[in-house]
Design an enzyme around this catalytic site. Structure first.
Site, PDB file in Angstrom:
ATOM      1  N   SER A  21      55.266  35.269  77.254  1.00 17.97           N
ATOM      2  CA  SER A  21      55.099  34.387  78.410  1.00 17.97           C
ATOM      3  C   SER A  21      56.326  34.436  79.301  1.00 17.97           C
ATOM      4  O   SER A  21      57.461  34.622  78.825  1.00 17.97           O
ATOM      5  CB  SER A  21      54.898  32.960  77.888  1.00 17.97           C
TER       6      SER A  21
ATOM      7  N   TYR B 273      57.206  25.507  71.634  1.00 21.28           N
ATOM      8  CA  TYR B 273      56.247  26.553  72.011  1.00 21.28           C
ATOM      9  C   TYR B 273      56.990  27.753  72.600  1.00 21.28           C
ATOM     10  O   TYR B 273      56.787  28.900  72.176  1.00 21.28           O
ATOM     11  CB  TYR B 273      55.228  26.022  73.026  1.00 21.28           C
TER      12      TYR B 273
ATOM     13  N   LYS C  69      57.603  31.925  71.310  1.00 19.34           N
ATOM     14  CA  LYS C  69      57.382  33.177  72.053  1.00 19.34           C
ATOM     15  C   LYS C  69      58.625  34.067  71.940  1.00 19.34           C
ATOM     16  O   LYS C  69      58.523  35.271  71.720  1.00 19.34           O
ATOM     17  CB  LYS C  69      57.064  32.878  73.524  1.00 19.34           C
TER      18      LYS C  69
HETATM   19  P1  NAD Z   1      43.477  29.827  73.799  1.00 20.65           P
HETATM   20  O1  NAD Z   1      43.867  28.604  73.048  1.00 20.65           O
HETATM   21  O2  NAD Z   1      42.288  29.762  74.676  1.00 20.65           O
HETATM   22  O3  NAD Z   1      43.267  31.041  72.783  1.00 20.65           O
HETATM   23  C1  NAD Z   1      43.956  31.146  71.569  1.00 20.65           C
HETATM   24  C2  NAD Z   1      42.921  31.300  70.478  1.00 20.65           C
HETATM   25  O4  NAD Z   1      43.588  31.457  69.220  1.00 20.65           O
HETATM   26  C3  NAD Z   1      42.006  30.077  70.347  1.00 20.65           C
HETATM   27  O5  NAD Z   1      40.661  30.510  70.393  1.00 20.65           O
HETATM   28  C4  NAD Z   1      42.353  29.484  68.981  1.00 20.65           C
HETATM   29  O6  NAD Z   1      41.243  28.921  68.356  1.00 20.65           O
HETATM   30  C5  NAD Z   1      42.895  30.702  68.242  1.00 20.65           C
HETATM   31  N1  NAD Z   1      43.863  30.427  67.186  1.00 20.65           N
HETATM   32  C6  NAD Z   1      44.966  29.640  67.226  1.00 20.65           C
HETATM   33  N2  NAD Z   1      45.600  29.688  66.050  1.00 20.65           N
HETATM   34  C7  NAD Z   1      44.890  30.532  65.247  1.00 20.65           C
HETATM   35  C8  NAD Z   1      45.059  30.998  63.921  1.00 20.65           C
HETATM   36  N3  NAD Z   1      46.061  30.597  63.143  1.00 20.65           N
HETATM   37  N4  NAD Z   1      44.142  31.862  63.423  1.00 20.65           N
HETATM   38  C9  NAD Z   1      43.095  32.282  64.178  1.00 20.65           C
HETATM   39  N5  NAD Z   1      42.903  31.869  65.443  1.00 20.65           N
HETATM   40  C10 NAD Z   1      43.795  31.009  65.972  1.00 20.65           C
HETATM   41  O7  NAD Z   1      44.762  30.299  74.607  1.00 20.65           O
HETATM   42  P2  NAD Z   1      44.924  31.440  75.701  1.00 20.65           P
HETATM   43  O8  NAD Z   1      45.253  30.801  76.980  1.00 20.65           O
HETATM   44  O9  NAD Z   1      43.812  32.400  75.627  1.00 20.65           O
HETATM   45  O10 NAD Z   1      46.259  32.120  75.190  1.00 20.65           O
HETATM   46  C11 NAD Z   1      46.249  33.283  74.378  1.00 20.65           C
HETATM   47  C12 NAD Z   1      47.678  33.676  74.058  1.00 20.65           C
HETATM   48  O11 NAD Z   1      48.391  33.873  75.280  1.00 20.65           O
HETATM   49  C13 NAD Z   1      48.460  32.614  73.291  1.00 20.65           C
HETATM   50  O12 NAD Z   1      49.317  33.280  72.385  1.00 20.65           O
HETATM   51  C14 NAD Z   1      49.262  31.935  74.368  1.00 20.65           C
HETATM   52  O13 NAD Z   1      50.439  31.354  73.861  1.00 20.65           O
HETATM   53  C15 NAD Z   1      49.570  33.105  75.276  1.00 20.65           C
HETATM   54  N6  NAD Z   1      49.877  32.703  76.658  1.00 20.65           N
HETATM   55  C16 NAD Z   1      48.977  31.933  77.353  1.00 20.65           C
HETATM   56  C17 NAD Z   1      49.284  31.531  78.639  1.00 20.65           C
HETATM   57  C18 NAD Z   1      48.328  30.646  79.411  1.00 20.65           C
HETATM   58  O14 NAD Z   1      48.754  30.028  80.380  1.00 20.65           O
HETATM   59  N7  NAD Z   1      47.050  30.559  79.061  1.00 20.65           N
HETATM   60  C19 NAD Z   1      50.492  31.930  79.234  1.00 20.65           C
HETATM   61  C20 NAD Z   1      51.363  32.739  78.506  1.00 20.65           C
HETATM   62  C21 NAD Z   1      51.047  33.116  77.212  1.00 20.65           C
END
Ligand code: NAD
Ligand code: UDP
Length: 342
Positions: free
Chosen positions: A127, A152, A156
């Site tokens: 991120s 959080y 990362k």
């Molecule tokens: P999201 O919550 O929609 O997707 C993450 C998925 O992982 C969810 O479906 C959740 O059920 C699953 N999950 C969590 N822990 C788990 C585990 N231990 N085992 C199996 N499944 C698990 O989030 P997103 O927005 O799609 O983000 C995806 C990734 O991108 C994450 O790592 C997040 O930190 C990173 N990210 C997101 C953003 C954002 O703004 N959306 C920005 C930067 C980084």
């Protein structure tokens, strides 16, 4: 020739579901795993509808190493895209152990199993939060990482370091960390999109829920920043463009085009947009008036951040192509679909 297979952890989530679509469209076989802690099977169904492919889904918690090992034994993937993590900044401050345990534990299991089961390529979802309040804009991959302001954000940074060190140890694993800027929008089919549970923390879902009447009023956190209109500036990247960046990065590893075995890329548009500009664009594109008010700053917010994207453009052969207007129209179409609004 057999297709390359990719394991997508967290593939029922927001970015994972869009990436699964993009991978399938690019000719990959995909296996989706998710524990559904922040998602439901609707996203997997949406992916199946869009692609016409009955993509395999397994409900697995990545922190359960033996259950995860069974997935490694069952499917012959050589690449993993690791999305599975918790992502709510505020909650991570209140419950740090929940975040360290899940976000580090799940990634450690993935990397250990890749070594134990002989799998090569991994993409990690990082991120722009690692840059904190940048000294210079736009931020390049060489810009310094700043001390994390939340557990959080710390997960990362720690996962990036764990990946770097694992690769450096010659474990037979190659990795890329993609530093996402601000993902938003939804698939143009409106069959998948962002589905936050409870009150959204992020700007765009709060805007679309306000427009749908689910929230009464958007609070704009501060208009006294040192920016042209006083509101914070971010680099909003369409989730479909973001998904395409994953396909490009996986292709780089699969084809062995990577210059180093651990690489980092910014994934953004290269363009900064203020909160006020975004709100006005949303109103204009969708022909709506949004109920909003200016309130005080949200603690911990960075004033301005946007990406220098030339490394990703040149090395991955990838570029964000969707316009802000297209993205905001797709975000609204998705919200209407979710709420059953005509
Ligand atoms: P999201 O919550 O929609 O997707 C993450 C998925 O992982 C969810 O479906 C959740 O059920 C699953 N999950 C969590 N822990 C788990 C585990 N231990 N085992 C199996 N499944 C698990 O989030 P997103 O927005 O799609 O983000 C995806 C990734 O991108 C994450 O790592 C997040 O930190 C990173 N990210 C997101 C953003 C954002 O703004 N959306 C920005 C930067 C980084
Ligand atoms: N923001 C806002 N009202 C909200 C949510 C967010 O004004 O209800 C602002 C926030 O202050 C920041 C920008 O929108 O300037 C993007 O916030 P978000 O939480 O989506 O992403 P991040 O802070 O992680 O960049």
């Amino acid at each position: 020739m057999a297709k390359e297979m990719v394991l997508v952890s967290g593939g029922a989530g927001y970015i994972g579901s869009h990436t699964t679509v993009a991978l399938i469209e690019a000719g990959y076989d995909v296996v989706v795993i998710d524990n559904l802690s922040n998602s439901d099977l609707g996203a997997v169904e949406g992916v199946r509808k869009i692609t016409g492919v009955d993509v395999p889904f397994e409900q697995v918690d990545c922190c359960d190493k033996e259950a995860l090992r069974a997935i490694f034994k069952k499917y012959p993937f050589n690449s993993v895209i690791h999305f599975a993590a918790y992502k709510a900044v505020g909650e991570s401050v209140e419950q740090p152990l929940k975040y360290y345990s899940n976000n580090l534990g799940s990634f450690l299991n993935i990397l250990e199993l890749m070594q134990e089961e002989g799998r090569s390529n991994v993409l990690f979802s990082s991120s722009a939060t690692v840059y904190g309040e940048p000294d210079e804009l736009p931020v390049t991959e060489a810009s310094p990482r700043k001390p994390a302001t939340s557990p959080y954000g710390n997960t990362k940074q720690m996962c990036e370091d764990i990946l770097r060190d694992t690769v450096a140890a010659g474990a037979g694993v190659k990795g890329i960390a993609l530093r996402y800027f601000n993902p938003m929008g939804a698939h143009p089919s409106a069959l998948i999109g962002e589905l936050p549970r409870g009150v959204p923390n992020n700007l765009v879902p709060f805007i679309t829920q306000t427009a749908a009447g689910v929230r009464e009023c958007l609070s704009i956190f501060g208009n006294d920043y040192n920016t042209p209109d006083g509101t914070c500036i971010r680099d909003y990247i369409d989730v479909v463009d973001l998904a395409a960046a994953h396909v490009a990065a996986i292709g780089r590893l699969v084809e062995g085009c990577n210059k180093k075995d651990y690489e980092v890329f910014n994934v953004g548009t290269g363009r900064g947009v203020s909160v006020m500009e975004l709100v006005e664009a949303f109103e204009r594109v969708n022909g709506l008036k949004l109920n909003y008010r200016i309130v005080g700053r949200r603690s911990g917010d960075v004033e301005s951040v946007w990406a220098e994207t030339s490394l990703a453009n040149n090395e991955l052969g990838w570029k964000a192509v969707r316009t802000l207007d297209e993205t905001l129209a797709a975000a609204w179409a998705w919200e209407k679909h979710v709420r059953g609004i005509e």
